[in-house]
Design an enzyme around this catalytic site. Structure first.
Site, mmCIF file in Angstrom:
data_model
loop_
_atom_site.group_PDB
_atom_site.id
_atom_site.type_symbol
_atom_site.label_atom_id
_atom_site.label_comp_id
_atom_site.label_asym_id
_atom_site.label_seq_id
_atom_site.Cartn_x
_atom_site.Cartn_y
_atom_site.Cartn_z
ATOM 1 N N GLY A 19 -5.966 4.726 -5.951
ATOM 2 C CA GLY A 19 -4.942 4.093 -5.117
ATOM 3 C C GLY A 19 -3.555 4.205 -5.711
ATOM 4 O O GLY A 19 -2.566 4.390 -4.988
ATOM 5 N N ASP A 20 -3.463 4.120 -7.037
ATOM 6 C CA ASP A 20 -2.171 4.284 -7.707
ATOM 7 C C ASP A 20 -1.633 5.695 -7.500
ATOM 8 O O ASP A 20 -0.422 5.901 -7.374
ATOM 9 C CB ASP A 20 -2.325 4.001 -9.199
ATOM 10 C CG ASP A 20 -2.990 2.658 -9.465
ATOM 11 O OD1 ASP A 20 -2.710 1.707 -8.714
ATOM 12 O OD2 ASP A 20 -3.790 2.576 -10.412
#
Length: 306
Positions: free
Chosen positions: A248-249
């Protein structure tokens, strides 16, 4: 300049074993220790994608020294704020299933927090600020709102990746970009969301509050992106997920990278999704060549188009 902020950094200790048995002695086949935390992960992914950033955050003790030394060894510029307490350690157990044990957040004093705020005074017009990750239990959930209040009046793009009360507190500050998953979006509006179509009204409500980009991830079912002009849908490329940490980062880093490169919004979205997949399909962070290859498998459509 891109500046990332990690309020709750950690050493992420990855342990790989064939099978994890609760209540028994388990012997690892391999392990590794890396500097972790969402903002730090975004700085790492940005580096892999060809963009420099300055990593800010609160670190302390021998664990904090490890975090700083590892990032500097990897060529990432750091301007951390020192704290008296030790930076936490998170355990990531990789077996037939992934299991995470997150360490206890350190106590943060008002003076330490004030020192971090002063470092953000370095932000200039045209810079990007990334606020990512959970807020330590020792801080008020409105801390991101407080940081954004400090930079009001500056022409700074703000990217926020958090959830719950911390996300709720920054909505009225009109960040440039937010990235809730569909569970976090549902929590924001006290509802349930199962499909992309169900998410659209809530994405539009967030856009009406002045947020430019709302990216909602649906894990293996793809993602949607809301802008002032349209709602876009994306699939995810096929591949074997071997590591969910940092995926997600990497989506945030991919979006920010492509946006700063002034790519068309459809390509920005595809590049972001491909960045998350490239990290998920590897043991490390996304590499530019892999992202560009996977982006060709990401198909973007406008909601409502025939």
């Amino acid at each position: 300049m891109i500046r990332t902020v990690t309020l709750n950094p950690a050493i992420d200790h990855f342990v790989r074993l064939d099978q994890f048995e609760l209540g028994h002695v388990n012997r690892a086949k391999a392990d590794r220790k890396v500097a972790g935390g969402k903002g730090i992960n975004i700085s790492k992914a940005l580096k892999s994608l060809g963009h420099t950033s300055v990593a800010h955050g609160l670190i302390g003790g021998f664990t904090g020294r490890f975090v700083q030394e590892q990032l500097e060894r990897d060529g990432i510029v750091t301007e951390f704020t020192s704290i008296n307490a030790d930076t936490r350690i998170n355990m990531k157990i990789q077996s037939t299933m992934e299991t995470e044990i997150n360490g206890v957040s350190p106590q943060i004093t008002e003076d330490e927090l004030s020192d971090l705020e002063k470092k953000l005074d370095l932000l200039q017009d045209g810079d990007s600020l990334v606020l990512a990750g959970s807020v330590p239990e020792t801080m008020p959930s409105s801390i991101y709102e407080r940081l954004l209040t400090r930079i009001e009046g500056k022409d700074v793009q703000v990217f926020v990746d958090t959830s719950g009360a911390a996300l709720q507190s920054v909505i009225e500050k009109e960040p440039t970009f937010i990235k809730p998953n569909h569970h976090e979006l549902a929590e924001l509006f006290t509802t349930t969301i199962s499909t992309k179509e169900e998410a659209i009204p809530y994405v539009r409500e967030l856009l009406s509050k002045g947020i430019q980009f709302v990216l909602v991830s649906f894990a293996g079912d793809g993602a949607i992106l809301g802008t002032d002009d349209a709602i876009y849908m994306a699939n995810v490329p096929s591949g074997e997920v071997v590591n969910s940490v940092g995926a997600g980062d990497s989506v945030v880093a991919g979006f920010l990278s492509a946006l700063r490169e002034e790519q068309p919004i459809e390509k920005v979205f595809a590049f972001a999704v491909a960045s998350g997949s490239a990290t998920a399909f590897s043991q490390g962070f996304c590499q530019r060549e892999a992202v560009e290859t996977l982006a060709r498998e990401v198909f973007i459509t406008k909601w409502g188009d025939e």
